[in-house]
Design an enzyme around this catalytic site. Structure first.
Site, PDB file in Angstrom:
ATOM      1  CG  LEU A 163      35.385  50.881  74.467  1.00 56.54           C
ATOM      2  CD1 LEU A 163      36.102  51.949  74.206  1.00 56.54           C
ATOM      3  CD2 LEU A 163      34.574  50.374  73.342  1.00 56.54           C
ATOM      4  N   GLY A 219      43.954  45.702  79.233  1.00 54.98           N
ATOM      5  CA  GLY A 219      45.337  45.284  79.175  1.00 54.98           C
ATOM      6  C   GLY A 219      46.260  45.418  80.420  1.00 54.98           C
ATOM      7  N   GLY A 242      45.367  48.669  82.425  1.00 57.04           N
ATOM      8  CA  GLY A 242      44.067  48.942  82.953  1.00 57.04           C
ATOM      9  C   GLY A 242      42.869  48.546  81.699  1.00 57.04           C
ATOM     10  CG  ASP A 300      52.745  47.616  75.656  1.00 58.64           C
ATOM     11  OD1 ASP A 300      53.618  46.565  75.019  1.00 58.64           O
ATOM     12  OD2 ASP A 300      51.867  47.516  76.060  1.00 58.64           O
TER      13      ASP A 300
END
Length: 616
Positions: free
Chosen positions: A332, A335, A338, A451
């Site tokens: 999918l 980043g 992972g 993040d």
């Protein structure tokens, strides 16, 4: 006859006061904790039939059988319901019934079909779930509530109160019925304290629960009142009486290893004598005056989301099969933390499977599984749910619920660019703010995301936002990050004080949120230069347009807002700039952001005034 009536009434009122001073007419329905599962029953008709039957069975036990503790269950069809209710033992039967009435009404305030809920009051608690939980005593999310008055002679007060609670922690599990109340003299007054466990737990389970409660309630000192509660126990101390003096028992024998049989004798004798007197006087009173059932009006509302289940430990081979051996076909996205794969489990459930990247560090976080358990109990409608994990060798894999529409950046910058109207964008902004406010302030530990960015804001089938990866900063080794430095972050979103000086607080998330809001409104990535304006990044452009009172020039040219949206868009831009001010102290908290977003206008004193910091 009139004198006899008056005498009976007087005797009844005196006995009531003597036995239940501070309790009669006071079911102690101050709400301490509430929660609703965010997961719904599959068959609403079947579910409500089971829920109604279960609550009615509890009501019968409490009202007709005068029980202070009761369980019930209905398992017909596909949606079983298990429920438990308990009053504090010092409440009268009437007040216990009243507390149940309030709880039963309030627990239905969850969204339609919520398959689990709980309410906890000073005087009682009620909980139902879709699976058995009766032996559960502790769980992530246990809570403590402290008073706001400092005790006179704090040091002496602390010492006496701590000893009283420690004694209760030790003695209560040994007492039949798992309830004890004590009154301890202290300079200038006394300390009233109780401890109680659910009656169907084990002695060791009660001790474990009260140990957690005792440790949590330490944070209340030197305040004059404190309450700690968990899945299977309750502990409280106060300088103000909240039960009658005659309801205390001598717990000394249990501190010396005494048998619970002694406690049973004490409780039985006091209970039988008291019950006989109460029944006689109550019967006389009702015969003379007639009985009229009081009406109890439920108060309050249930907010928030709580699901009380632990994480699932998945087998590696099952996840490998579900993702076709983690093939590119099922990938999918990816980043710094992972890659994520779409997985279809054997039961047909679709999940998102994230394989964590641990970098060069061979040291795995030894608290990984406990952290997963903590984060899997973080539930909110605007957070992606962590279902469980898999640990095999050095592999660390997280399993999340699957989001049909993937990440919001696809709708802002990718193949679906321009498909979101203003209402949808506003909902994404507000939902993200709510999710962050929950992580920062409403969960029992503060979780800083570190993040926040558009591709960490996923969209469900209704385009409602769900924040993803909110627990990864807690799960991974400290040296793991997107930039391979000592902090976790992404170019264009990181607060300057965190990126430059390593100063981390919730306001770092606030800064990143402000950047995301500007991206949602403008359709421009924060780290990209505008092609038509040399050297101007998104934050620079936003502040310049704000200072020139040209807010709407920032709006995405694919967005065609209605005229009545203009003022709201301007307000949201100003809120985003408030969040990106250079000083972290000048930025609002996320709960304040939620309030500002829902308000009609931004107060004049809240207007942004400090230029943005340099974002890395």
């Amino acid at each position: 006859m009139k004198q006899l009536k008056l005498l009976a009434l007087t005797l009844f009122m005196l006995w009531s006061w003597w036995s239940f001073h501070g309790a009669i007419g006071d079911p102690q329905t101050r709400l301490l904790n509430k929660g609703c599962s965010q997961y719904n029953a599959t068959n609403l008709s079947n579910f409500y039939q089971n829920l109604n039957s279960t609550l009615e069975e509890l009501r019968t036990k409490v009202n007709n059988q005068s029980k202070h503790f009761a369980t019930a269950q209905q398992a017909m069809g596909t949606d079983p319901v298990y429920a438990m209710f308990q009053c504090r033992n010092y409440l009268s039967n009437t007040d216990c019934a009243a507390c149940f009435a309030t709880a039963a009404a309030q627990i239905r305030n969850c969204s339609a079909g919520a398959n689990g809920a709980r309410v906890i009051y000073d005087g009682c608690f009620l909980r139902y779930e879709s699976s058995g939980f009766f032996d559960q005593t502790t769980m992530p999310g246990n809570s403590v509530i402290c008073g706001n008055q400092t005790a006179v002679g704090a040091n002496a007060f602390d010492a006496v109160a701590q000893q009283a609670l420690m004694d209760l922690q030790i003695a209560t599990p040994k007492i039949t019925g798992f309830f004890a109340a004590t009154k301890t003299q202290v300079a200038g007054g006394a300390i009233y304290a109780i401890a109680q466990c659910a009656e169907n737990v084990t002695e060791s389970g009660c001790l474990d629960c009260l140990t957690v409660g005792y440790n949590n309630i330490q944070s209340c000192f030197p305040n004059t009142d404190g309450k700690a509660f968990d899945a299977g126990c309750f502990m409280r101390y106060s300088e103000t009486p909240f039960f009658a003096d005659n309801q205390t028992i001598d717990i000394t024998p249990f501190l010396k290893g005494g048998s619970s049989k002694n406690g049973a004798i004490i409780v039985a004798v006091v209970g039988v004598v008291g019950l006989i007197v109460i029944v006689i006087l109550l019967a006389l009173f009702l015969w003379l005056r007639g009985y009229k059932k009081p009406k109890w009006v439920p108060r309050g509302d249930i907010l928030g989301v709580t699901e009380l289940k632990g994480p699932i430990n998945y087998r590696y081979k099952d996840l490998k099969s579900a993702t076709k051996n983690f093939s590119d076909e099922t990938k999918l996205g990816g980043g710094g933390f992972g890659d994520v794969y779409k997985g279809t489990l054997k039961n047909g459930k679709v999940v998102a499977v994230k394989k964590l990247i641990l970098g060069k560090s061979s040291k795995l976080d030894e608290h990984f599984e406990s952290e997963v358990k903590l984060i899997s109990n973080v539930h909110h409608r605007n957070l992606v749910r962590l279902l469980g994990c898999c640990c095999k060798g050095k592999e660390r894999i997280l399993v999340y619920e699957y989001m049909a529409n993937n990440s919001s950046d696809r709708f802002l910058f990718g193949e679906n660019k321009g498909s979101l109207n203003w209402k949808q964008r506003y909902d994404i902004i507000l939902g993200t703010a709510r999710g962050l406010a929950y992580l920062h302030e409403d969960f029992h530990v503060c979780i800083i995301h570190r993040d926040i960015k558009t591709n960490n804001i996923l969209l469900d089938e209704d385009l409602q936002p769900r924040i993803a990866d909110f627990g990864l900063a807690r799960l991974l080794p400290e040296d793991q990050s997107h930039l391979s430095t000592k902090f976790a972050g992404t170019l264009g979103y990181t607060a300057p004080e965190y990126a430059i000086h390593g100063q981390l607080s919730e306001k770092a998330d606030t800064y990143s949120f402000g950047v995301v809001v500007l991206e949602i409104i403008s359709g421009q990535k924060s780290c990209e230069l505008r092609a038509d304006i040399e050297g101007e990044l998104l934050l620079q452009r936003a502040w310049r347009l704000y200072e020139e009172d040209m807010h709407l020039e920032l709006v995405d040219n694919t967005l065609d807002p209605h005229d009545n949206d203009a003022e709201e868009i301007k307000k949201v831009i100003e809120i985003a700039l408030l969040c990106t001010q250079a000083s972290s102290a000048a930025r609002p908290t996320m709960s304040e952001v939620v309030v500002l977003l829902k308000s009609k206008n931004l107060p004049e004193h809240m207007k942004p005034s400090m230029p943005f910091g340099v974002s890395l």
